[in-house]
Design a protein around this motif. Structure first.
Motif, PDB file in Angstrom:
ATOM      1  N   ALA A   1       0.830  -1.205   0.000  1.00  0.00           N
ATOM      2  CA  ALA A   1       0.000   0.000   0.000  1.00  0.00           C
ATOM      3  C   ALA A   1       0.865   1.255   0.000  1.00  0.00           C
ATOM      4  O   ALA A   1       0.601   2.213  -0.737  1.00  0.00           O
ATOM      5  N   LYS A   2       1.926   1.246   0.846  1.00  0.00           N
ATOM      6  CA  LYS A   2       2.819   2.402   0.884  1.00  0.00           C
ATOM      7  C   LYS A   2       3.528   2.585  -0.448  1.00  0.00           C
ATOM      8  O   LYS A   2       3.694   3.713  -0.928  1.00  0.00           O
ATOM      9  N   THR A   3       3.956   1.465  -1.042  1.00  0.00           N
ATOM     10  CA  THR A   3       4.637   1.548  -2.341  1.00  0.00           C
ATOM     11  C   THR A   3       3.718   2.138  -3.395  1.00  0.00           C
ATOM     12  O   THR A   3       4.129   2.984  -4.196  1.00  0.00           O
ATOM     13  N   GLN A   4       2.473   1.707  -3.397  1.00  0.00           N
ATOM     14  CA  GLN A   4       1.520   2.244  -4.360  1.00  0.00           C
ATOM     15  C   GLN A   4       1.287   3.734  -4.115  1.00  0.00           C
ATOM     16  O   GLN A   4       1.210   4.526  -5.065  1.00  0.00           O
ATOM     17  N   ASP A   5       1.200   4.124  -2.818  1.00  0.00           N
ATOM     18  CA  ASP A   5       1.035   5.552  -2.503  1.00  0.00           C
ATOM     19  C   ASP A   5       2.239   6.353  -2.973  1.00  0.00           C
ATOM     20  O   ASP A   5       2.094   7.438  -3.542  1.00  0.00           O
ATOM     21  N   HIS A   6       3.445   5.790  -2.728  1.00  0.00           N
ATOM     22  CA  HIS A   6       4.654   6.492  -3.149  1.00  0.00           C
ATOM     23  C   HIS A   6       4.728   6.602  -4.670  1.00  0.00           C
ATOM     24  O   HIS A   6       5.112   7.642  -5.208  1.00  0.00           O
ATOM     25  N   LEU A   7       4.363   5.512  -5.347  1.00  0.00           N
ATOM     26  CA  LEU A   7       4.380   5.547  -6.812  1.00  0.00           C
ATOM     27  C   LEU A   7       3.409   6.598  -7.334  1.00  0.00           C
ATOM     28  O   LEU A   7       3.714   7.334  -8.283  1.00  0.00           O
ATOM     29  N   LEU A   8       2.237   6.678  -6.696  1.00  0.00           N
ATOM     30  CA  LEU A   8       1.263   7.679  -7.105  1.00  0.00           C
ATOM     31  C   LEU A   8       1.806   9.083  -6.870  1.00  0.00           C
ATOM     32  O   LEU A   8       1.677   9.965  -7.723  1.00  0.00           O
ATOM     33  N   ALA A   9       2.448   9.264  -5.703  1.00  0.00           N
ATOM     34  CA  ALA A   9       3.045  10.576  -5.404  1.00  0.00           C
ATOM     35  C   ALA A   9       4.156  10.907  -6.394  1.00  0.00           C
ATOM     36  O   ALA A   9       4.277  12.050  -6.863  1.00  0.00           O
ATOM     37  N   TYR A  10       4.989   9.891  -6.721  1.00  0.00           N
ATOM     38  CA  TYR A  10       6.059  10.115  -7.690  1.00  0.00           C
ATOM     39  C   TYR A  10       5.494  10.481  -9.052  1.00  0.00           C
ATOM     40  O   TYR A  10       6.020  11.356  -9.747  1.00  0.00           O
TER      41      TYR A  10
ATOM     42  N   VAL B   1       5.325  -1.000 -13.540  1.00  0.00           N
ATOM     43  CA  VAL B   1       4.892   0.284 -13.000  1.00  0.00           C
ATOM     44  C   VAL B   1       6.049   1.020 -12.347  1.00  0.00           C
ATOM     45  O   VAL B   1       6.319   2.180 -12.643  1.00  0.00           O
ATOM     46  N   ALA B   2       6.778   0.322 -11.456  1.00  0.00           N
ATOM     47  CA  ALA B   2       7.889   0.968 -10.758  1.00  0.00           C
ATOM     48  C   ALA B   2       8.992   1.350 -11.732  1.00  0.00           C
ATOM     49  O   ALA B   2       9.519   2.464 -11.687  1.00  0.00           O
ATOM     50  N   LEU B   3       9.356   0.439 -12.635  1.00  0.00           N
ATOM     51  CA  LEU B   3      10.432   0.731 -13.574  1.00  0.00           C
ATOM     52  C   LEU B   3      10.035   1.836 -14.541  1.00  0.00           C
ATOM     53  O   LEU B   3      10.878   2.621 -14.989  1.00  0.00           O
ATOM     54  N   ASP B   4       8.753   1.917 -14.858  1.00  0.00           N
ATOM     55  CA  ASP B   4       8.281   2.983 -15.737  1.00  0.00           C
ATOM     56  C   ASP B   4       8.454   4.341 -15.063  1.00  0.00           C
ATOM     57  O   ASP B   4       8.833   5.321 -15.709  1.00  0.00           O
ATOM     58  N   VAL B   5       8.197   4.390 -13.758  1.00  0.00           N
ATOM     59  CA  VAL B   5       8.404   5.641 -13.014  1.00  0.00           C
ATOM     60  C   VAL B   5       9.877   6.023 -13.040  1.00  0.00           C
ATOM     61  O   VAL B   5      10.230   7.185 -13.269  1.00  0.00           O
ATOM     62  N   PHE B   6      10.762   5.049 -12.793  1.00  0.00           N
ATOM     63  CA  PHE B   6      12.195   5.338 -12.820  1.00  0.00           C
ATOM     64  C   PHE B   6      12.632   5.804 -14.211  1.00  0.00           C
ATOM     65  O   PHE B   6      13.482   6.697 -14.344  1.00  0.00           O
ATOM     66  N   LYS B   7      12.042   5.217 -15.231  1.00  0.00           N
ATOM     67  CA  LYS B   7      12.383   5.618 -16.594  1.00  0.00           C
ATOM     68  C   LYS B   7      11.962   7.061 -16.842  1.00  0.00           C
ATOM     69  O   LYS B   7      12.705   7.856 -17.437  1.00  0.00           O
ATOM     70  N   GLU B   8      10.779   7.421 -16.354  1.00  0.00           N
ATOM     71  CA  GLU B   8      10.321   8.803 -16.518  1.00  0.00           C
ATOM     72  C   GLU B   8      11.209   9.769 -15.754  1.00  0.00           C
ATOM     73  O   GLU B   8      11.504  10.873 -16.227  1.00  0.00           O
ATOM     74  N   ILE B   9      11.651   9.358 -14.552  1.00  0.00           N
ATOM     75  CA  ILE B   9      12.549  10.209 -13.778  1.00  0.00           C
ATOM     76  C   ILE B   9      13.846  10.451 -14.552  1.00  0.00           C
ATOM     77  O   ILE B   9      14.341  11.582 -14.629  1.00  0.00           O
ATOM     78  N   ASP B  10      14.405   9.379 -15.133  1.00  0.00           N
ATOM     79  CA  ASP B  10      15.639   9.525 -15.907  1.00  0.00           C
ATOM     80  C   ASP B  10      15.434  10.450 -17.099  1.00  0.00           C
ATOM     81  O   ASP B  10      16.284  11.294 -17.413  1.00  0.00           O
ATOM     82  N   GLN B  11      14.293  10.306 -17.771  1.00  0.00           N
ATOM     83  CA  GLN B  11      14.021  11.142 -18.939  1.00  0.00           C
ATOM     84  C   GLN B  11      13.889  12.610 -18.555  1.00  0.00           C
ATOM     85  O   GLN B  11      14.423  13.499 -19.227  1.00  0.00           O
ATOM     86  N   ILE B  12      13.182  12.874 -17.452  1.00  0.00           N
ATOM     87  CA  ILE B  12      13.008  14.258 -17.010  1.00  0.00           C
ATOM     88  C   ILE B  12      14.330  14.830 -16.525  1.00  0.00           C
ATOM     89  O   ILE B  12      14.636  16.005 -16.747  1.00  0.00           O
ATOM     90  N   ASP B  13      15.139  13.993 -15.868  1.00  0.00           N
ATOM     91  CA  ASP B  13      16.460  14.439 -15.429  1.00  0.00           C
ATOM     92  C   ASP B  13      17.293  14.870 -16.627  1.00  0.00           C
ATOM     93  O   ASP B  13      17.951  15.919 -16.611  1.00  0.00           O
TER      94      ASP B  13
END
Length: 306
Positions: free
Chosen positions: A72-81, A135-147
């Motif tokens: 649940a926390k991971t999902q909340d964090h992913l949503l926040a990210y 889902v998690a790796l997609d978030v990391f990929k977006e972070i790298d792209q935005i960086d």
């Protein structure tokens, strides 16, 4: 002479039935004792096993609860990210639009600056990723792209800043005016009585007194080359205006710029203070030509080209 009468002992004949019954009774007694002991041992073992099972069950339930909470926390964090990533992407788009507008206003040719150029990306092909990890790796990929996008935009903004400086620095780099928005000239350039020793000493600038916290402003556009404490000056800001010309602003209470900042004429760079070798709130203002201090008084009353 008395005679002792000796009685003959009578020996009973061997009775196998009695002996057999006795032996059976002993065996039965031993068997009962052994059964009772075994039953007690098994009971204790069952109780021990039951207690162990309860502990294992409780630990399993706790682990299961922890996993559920972690998920649940991971999902909340992913949503926040993901929400934060959306905001960052908006910032990237805003910076791109701002850079494009600035380039247009500054009449910078497109071949000199391309704010909308996409970021180059690539790499070898990789195996497909399981959907549960996507889902998690997609978030990391977006972070790298935005960086990468932010780094690219920062580089382009620096290029734009340099181009703008090349286009307009000459118009505003001429030194003129006072380094304060309000205040008065309290000490001139040249030999004077040192306020601390009382002996004649060379004063290599002008002092402008005022109220502590008043704005200290630049007298010309340039690049900040010093923005920290310096012996005698207290909190000092030094600006390079190009062509060997530099100005210094000393005794500040607070510095508002950092080394490498590009500043415009009239921009607030510090707050008037009383730091360093100072007797009261003022700014010590110096004008240097090729490293040599010159009298800035002639520039104070010069009419700005702007």
């Amino acid at each position: 002479m008395s005679l002792i009468e000796v009685k003959k002992a009578t020996v009973r004949p061997f009775n196998p039935i009695a002996w057999g019954c006795g032996f059976v009774c002993v065996l039965l007694s031993v068997s009962v004792v052994l059964n009772v002991y075994q039953w007690q041992a098994q009971t204790k073992e069952r109780e021990h096993v039951a207690v162990s099972l309860q502990k294992v069950k409780a630990e399993y339930q706790q682990h299961n609860t922890d996993v559920v909470n972690l998920r649940a926390k991971t999902q909340d964090h992913l949503l926040a990210y993901q929400m934060k990533l959306a905001q960052l992407q908006g910032e990237v788009n805003r910076l791109a639009a701002l850079g494009e507008k600035l380039a247009e206003v500054a009449s910078i040719p497109e071949n000199e600056y391309d704010m909308l150029q996409s970021v180059a990306q690539g790499g070898p092909a990789t195996e497909d990723i399981a959907s549960s990890q996507w889902v998690a790796l997609d978030v990391f990929k977006e972070i790298d792209q935005i960086d990468l996008a932010l780094a690219s935009q920062a580089h382009k903004m620096s290029l734009l800043e340099s181009v703008l400086m090349n286009h307009h620095i000459e118009e505003s780099s001429q030194i003129s005016g006072k380094p304060v928005t309000q205040g008065w000239l309290s000490s001139y350039f040249g030999v004077r009585k040192d306020p601390f020793s009382g002996e004649p000493a060379m004063h290599k600038g002008l002092d402008f007194a005022g109220i502590e916290g008043d704005a200290v402003i630049t007298t010309g556009a340039g690049v900040v080359t010093w923005a920290s404490e310096r012996s005698g000056y207290g909190n000092l800001v030094e600006i390079d205006h190009g062509q060997g010309v530099a100005t210094r602003y000393g005794h500040n209470r607070t510095i508002l710029v950092k080394v490498g900042d590009v500043v415009e004429k009239g921009q607030a760079i510090a707050e008037l203070g009383n730091t360093g070798r100072s007797t009261g709130a003022h700014v010590h203002y110096e004008l240097l030509n090729n490293g040599e201090a010159t009298n800035p008084l002639r520039t104070v009353y010069r009419t700005s080209a702007n």
